[in-house]
Design an enzyme around this catalytic site. Structure first.
Site, PDB file in Angstrom:
ATOM      1  N   GLU A   1     -38.231  -1.238  -6.160  1.00 20.04           N
ATOM      2  CA  GLU A   1     -37.200  -1.322  -7.196  1.00 20.04           C
ATOM      3  C   GLU A   1     -36.425  -0.012  -7.266  1.00 20.04           C
ATOM      4  O   GLU A   1     -36.877   0.948  -7.920  1.00 20.04           O
ATOM      5  CB  GLU A   1     -37.840  -1.583  -8.560  1.00 20.04           C
ATOM      6  CG  GLU A   1     -38.617  -2.866  -8.639  1.00 20.04           C
ATOM      7  CD  GLU A   1     -38.657  -3.389 -10.063  1.00 20.04           C
ATOM      8  OE1 GLU A   1     -38.148  -4.491 -10.283  1.00 20.04           O
ATOM      9  OE2 GLU A   1     -39.150  -2.672 -10.953  1.00 20.04           O
TER      10      GLU A   1
ATOM     11  N   ASN B   1     -39.962 -10.363 -15.217  1.00 24.58           N
ATOM     12  CA  ASN B   1     -40.419  -9.259 -16.068  1.00 24.58           C
ATOM     13  C   ASN B   1     -39.618  -9.322 -17.365  1.00 24.58           C
ATOM     14  O   ASN B   1     -38.474  -8.881 -17.411  1.00 24.58           O
ATOM     15  CB  ASN B   1     -40.194  -7.917 -15.343  1.00 24.58           C
ATOM     16  CG  ASN B   1     -40.609  -6.740 -16.210  1.00 24.58           C
ATOM     17  OD1 ASN B   1     -41.243  -6.907 -17.252  1.00 24.58           O
ATOM     18  ND2 ASN B   1     -40.246  -5.540 -15.773  1.00 24.58           N
TER      19      ASN B   1
ATOM     20  N   HIS C   1     -44.274   0.385 -12.944  1.00 25.40           N
ATOM     21  CA  HIS C   1     -42.848   0.128 -13.145  1.00 25.40           C
ATOM     22  C   HIS C   1     -42.162   1.450 -13.482  1.00 25.40           C
ATOM     23  O   HIS C   1     -42.745   2.295 -14.170  1.00 25.40           O
ATOM     24  CB  HIS C   1     -42.651  -0.891 -14.268  1.00 25.40           C
ATOM     25  CG  HIS C   1     -41.245  -1.411 -14.348  1.00 25.40           C
ATOM     26  ND1 HIS C   1     -40.223  -0.678 -14.902  1.00 25.40           N
ATOM     27  CD2 HIS C   1     -40.693  -2.561 -13.908  1.00 25.40           C
ATOM     28  CE1 HIS C   1     -39.104  -1.378 -14.811  1.00 25.40           C
ATOM     29  NE2 HIS C   1     -39.356  -2.531 -14.203  1.00 25.40           N
TER      30      HIS C   1
ATOM     31  N   GLY D   1     -31.367  -3.063 -14.146  1.00 27.62           N
ATOM     32  CA  GLY D   1     -30.632  -3.277 -15.386  1.00 27.62           C
ATOM     33  C   GLY D   1     -29.210  -2.744 -15.359  1.00 27.62           C
ATOM     34  O   GLY D   1     -28.548  -2.655 -16.391  1.00 27.62           O
TER      35      GLY D   1
HETATM   36  C1  PEP Z   1     -37.057  -4.793 -13.589  1.00 26.91           C
HETATM   37  O1  PEP Z   1     -37.102  -4.317 -14.707  1.00 26.91           O
HETATM   38  O2  PEP Z   1     -38.089  -4.859 -12.925  1.00 26.91           O
HETATM   39  C2  PEP Z   1     -35.762  -5.270 -13.088  1.00 26.91           C
HETATM   40  C3  PEP Z   1     -35.627  -5.453 -11.809  1.00 26.91           C
HETATM   41  O3  PEP Z   1     -34.772  -5.473 -14.018  1.00 26.91           O
HETATM   42  P1  PEP Z   1     -33.318  -6.131 -13.717  1.00 26.91           P
HETATM   43  O4  PEP Z   1     -33.542  -7.369 -12.925  1.00 26.91           O
HETATM   44  O5  PEP Z   1     -32.756  -6.399 -15.081  1.00 26.91           O
HETATM   45  O6  PEP Z   1     -32.534  -5.118 -12.962  1.00 26.91           O
END
Ligand code: PEP
Length: 253
Positions: A169, A9, A97, A175
């Site tokens: 997630e 992503n 998301h 992040g």
């Molecule tokens: C995302 O935005 O879907 C994500 C998992 O970001 P990161 O890997 O940077 O935590």
């Protein structure tokens, strides 16, 4: 075996020139994937055609939109339709998301409508769910995620959910550099599969790929992907570094 997927992503990052350098570098250091594995690149809309052209010869490499609108066509300035994505041979679309839920007020019914229009156009949704830190601390994450699944997916048929892709997630891990532990990831993935089993039966739920997202890096991917109900990852920051994402692809089961 369920499809094992590493989805990049890129969010709203890079210029076209930078994107082309990144994808060229990645193509140089990656191989064709195994039959049960997939790499998916959710890149900004303006880069989709270019990235698609660069990955087209690699086996099991695909592109994804990061969103699409829930209406067919018309006076919706600035939006991108499922039909438009289909017309440029996009394969997947990330929907729900947490950043879109938070900054663009995407609701359960809106996401249900987006899923419908994607399926009508032959696009495969990657449906994101996951709880905030406050919900995790209150230990209500299981019912919270269950509601997300029920409200946006339970109108679908068993056939539509066969081979579907869900990304768990936890918002507190996105992040932040803070990853869910292997146990936390496995526990939630098993819960999600159980919710789907209760509604649709084991044959459907066992066909669903459940990806983990939240600070997946080259150095933790193997352990997380090794959990029995984790079928790969949705990767933000680490997908912007060719060597990192190549190593993450190598960590798929
Ligand atoms: C995302 O935005 O879907 C994500 C998992 O970001 P990161 O890997 O940077 O935590």
């Amino acid at each position: 075996m369920r499809k094992q997927i590493a989805a990049a992503n890129w969010k709203m990052n890079l210029t076209l020139q930078e994107a082309e350098i990144l994808i060229d570098e990645l193509m140089d250091i990656t191989h064709d994937l195994k039959e049960n594995q997939k790499a998916v690149f959710a890149v900004p809309f303006p880069f989709l055609i270019s990235v698609k052209n660069k990955i087209v010869d690699k086996k099991n490499f695909f592109v994804a939109g990061q969103n699409c609108y829930d209406k067919k066509a018309g006076a919706y300035t600035g939006e991108v339709s499922a039909e438009m994505l289909k017309s440029i041979v996009v394969d997947y679309v990330i929907l729900g998301h947490s950043e879109r839920r938070e900054y663009f007020n995407e609701s359960h019914p809106m996401l249900a409508a987006k899923i419908n229009i994607c399926l009508e156009n032959g696009l495969k949704p990657i449906f994101c769910c996951g709880e905030s830190l406050a919900i995790r601390e209150a230990e209500t994450q299981n019912s919270y995620v269950e509601t997300q699944l029920k409200e946006s997916l339970f109108h679908l048929s068993a056939e539509q959910l066969t081979g579907f892709v869900i990304a768990y997630e936890p918002i507190w891990a996105i992040g932040t550099g803070k990853t869910a532990s292997n146990e936390q990831a496995q526990e939630m993935h098993a819960h999600i599969r159980n919710v789907m089993t209760n509604q649709y039966g084991a044959v459907v739920s066992e066909s669903i790929s459940i990806l983990y997202g939240g600070s997946v890096k080259a150095n933790n991917a193997k352990d997380i992907f090794g959990q029995p109900d984790v079928d790969g990852g949705l990767v933000g920051g680490a997908s912007l570094v060719a060597a990192e994402f190549a190593a993450i692809l190598n960590s798929l089961k």
